[in-house]
Design a protein around this motif. Structure first.
Motif, PDB file in Angstrom:
ATOM      1  N   LEU A  48     -41.831 -30.597  -3.696  1.00 28.83           N
ATOM      2  CA  LEU A  48     -41.073 -31.141  -2.456  1.00 28.83           C
ATOM      3  C   LEU A  48     -41.148 -32.274  -1.865  1.00 28.83           C
ATOM      4  O   LEU A  48     -41.368 -33.304  -1.558  1.00 28.83           O
ATOM      5  CB  LEU A  48     -39.588 -30.100  -2.111  1.00 28.83           C
TER       6      LEU A  48
ATOM      7  N   LEU B  69     -36.907 -34.879  -7.484  1.00 32.49           N
ATOM      8  CA  LEU B  69     -37.097 -33.171  -7.015  1.00 32.49           C
ATOM      9  C   LEU B  69     -35.357 -32.858  -6.281  1.00 32.49           C
ATOM     10  O   LEU B  69     -35.243 -31.972  -5.475  1.00 32.49           O
ATOM     11  CB  LEU B  69     -38.071 -33.213  -6.643  1.00 32.49           C
ATOM     12  N   GLY B  70     -35.476 -34.115  -5.149  1.00 32.50           N
ATOM     13  CA  GLY B  70     -34.855 -34.360  -3.533  1.00 32.50           C
ATOM     14  C   GLY B  70     -33.466 -33.926  -4.082  1.00 32.50           C
ATOM     15  O   GLY B  70     -32.608 -32.751  -3.323  1.00 32.50           O
TER      16      GLY B  70
ATOM     17  N   SER C  86     -33.180 -30.073  -5.404  1.00 35.30           N
ATOM     18  CA  SER C  86     -32.926 -29.200  -5.015  1.00 35.30           C
ATOM     19  C   SER C  86     -32.234 -28.911  -3.359  1.00 35.30           C
ATOM     20  O   SER C  86     -31.333 -28.281  -3.502  1.00 35.30           O
ATOM     21  CB  SER C  86     -34.563 -29.672  -3.869  1.00 35.30           C
TER      22      SER C  86
ATOM     23  N   ILE D 240     -36.552 -25.847   2.831  1.00 27.53           N
ATOM     24  CA  ILE D 240     -35.781 -26.568   2.312  1.00 27.53           C
ATOM     25  C   ILE D 240     -34.806 -28.135   2.687  1.00 27.53           C
ATOM     26  O   ILE D 240     -34.972 -29.313   2.528  1.00 27.53           O
ATOM     27  CB  ILE D 240     -35.139 -26.084   0.801  1.00 27.53           C
TER      28      ILE D 240
ATOM     29  N   ASN E  72     -35.779 -32.377   3.096  1.00 24.33           N
ATOM     30  CA  ASN E  72     -34.912 -33.430   2.956  1.00 24.33           C
ATOM     31  C   ASN E  72     -34.264 -33.728   3.946  1.00 24.33           C
ATOM     32  O   ASN E  72     -33.688 -35.213   3.670  1.00 24.33           O
ATOM     33  CB  ASN E  72     -33.445 -32.392   1.627  1.00 24.33           C
TER      34      ASN E  72
END
Length: 191
Positions: free
Chosen positions: A59, A103-104, A107, A118, A122
């Motif tokens: 990530l 992926l961001g 997630s 996470i 982010n």
């Protein structure tokens, strides 16, 4: 004495990003990761610790690469509007290649706000994107392209939201023309 890794870590992480983009975190099995990364189980655990630490590293890497693509687009273009359009459309992925998903965004959808690490990754990535968009909006205001009453930070947050939506739309099958039309419509609102 530990044996040196027998694989290229950068290539392995790039492969892990594709596996996680295709399956998501939960659905990506260790077998999927081992096969996708082309490494053995022992190498995966020896180099990355566990699936979660691999995901966090993937990530982090994905977010950095996405930001670099956007910054490159923001530096180009004959005017602020053109460079913002380029940044909105850079690296969206598509429905035909599931390994190009974000992926961001993935997630955020998968974890919501349930995972502090996470969230932190982010949130930091989002702050950098908003700042990059806001700086280019300020340039557009100074050049007379955009409404002088605009709040660049608010515009930056709106553009981040739009970019996230464009990534979802691309993954859902929207074509380049449709995505470009949406970006241009939003940018007209800044005038």
């Amino acid at each position: 004495m530990a044996r040196p890794s027998e694989f290229d870590r950068d290539e392995a992480i790039a492969s892990a990003i594709r596996v996680f983009a295709r399956h998501g975190y939960e659905a990506a099995s260790t077998s999927d990761l081992i096969e996708g990364m082309g490494i053995g189980r022992q190498s995966l655990y020896g180099a990355f610790g566990d699936k979660r630490r691999l995901f966090l590293e993937a990530l982090r890497r994905y977010s950095g690469g996405s930001l670099a693509q956007m910054r490159e687009a923001l530096a180009g273009g004959a005017c602020a509007r053109e460079s913002l359009e380029g940044a909105l459309l850079a690296g969206l992925g598509d429905a035909d290649d599931l390994e190009t998903g974000c992926l961001g965004v993935g997630s955020i959808v998968e974890f919501s706000r349930s995972d502090p690490e996470i969230n932190a990754l982010n949130d930091a990535a989002a702050a950098l994107v908003v700042a990059a968009f806001a700086a280019r909006v300020k340039d557009g205001i100074a050049a007379g392209e955009f409404d002088a009453a605009l709040d660049p930070q608010a515009a930056g947050r709106m553009l981040l939201t739009l970019r996230s939506g464009l990534k979802v739309a691309a993954r859902g099958g929207a074509g380049q023309d449709e995505l470009r039309e949406a970006a241009r419509l939003a940018l007209r609102g800044l005038r």
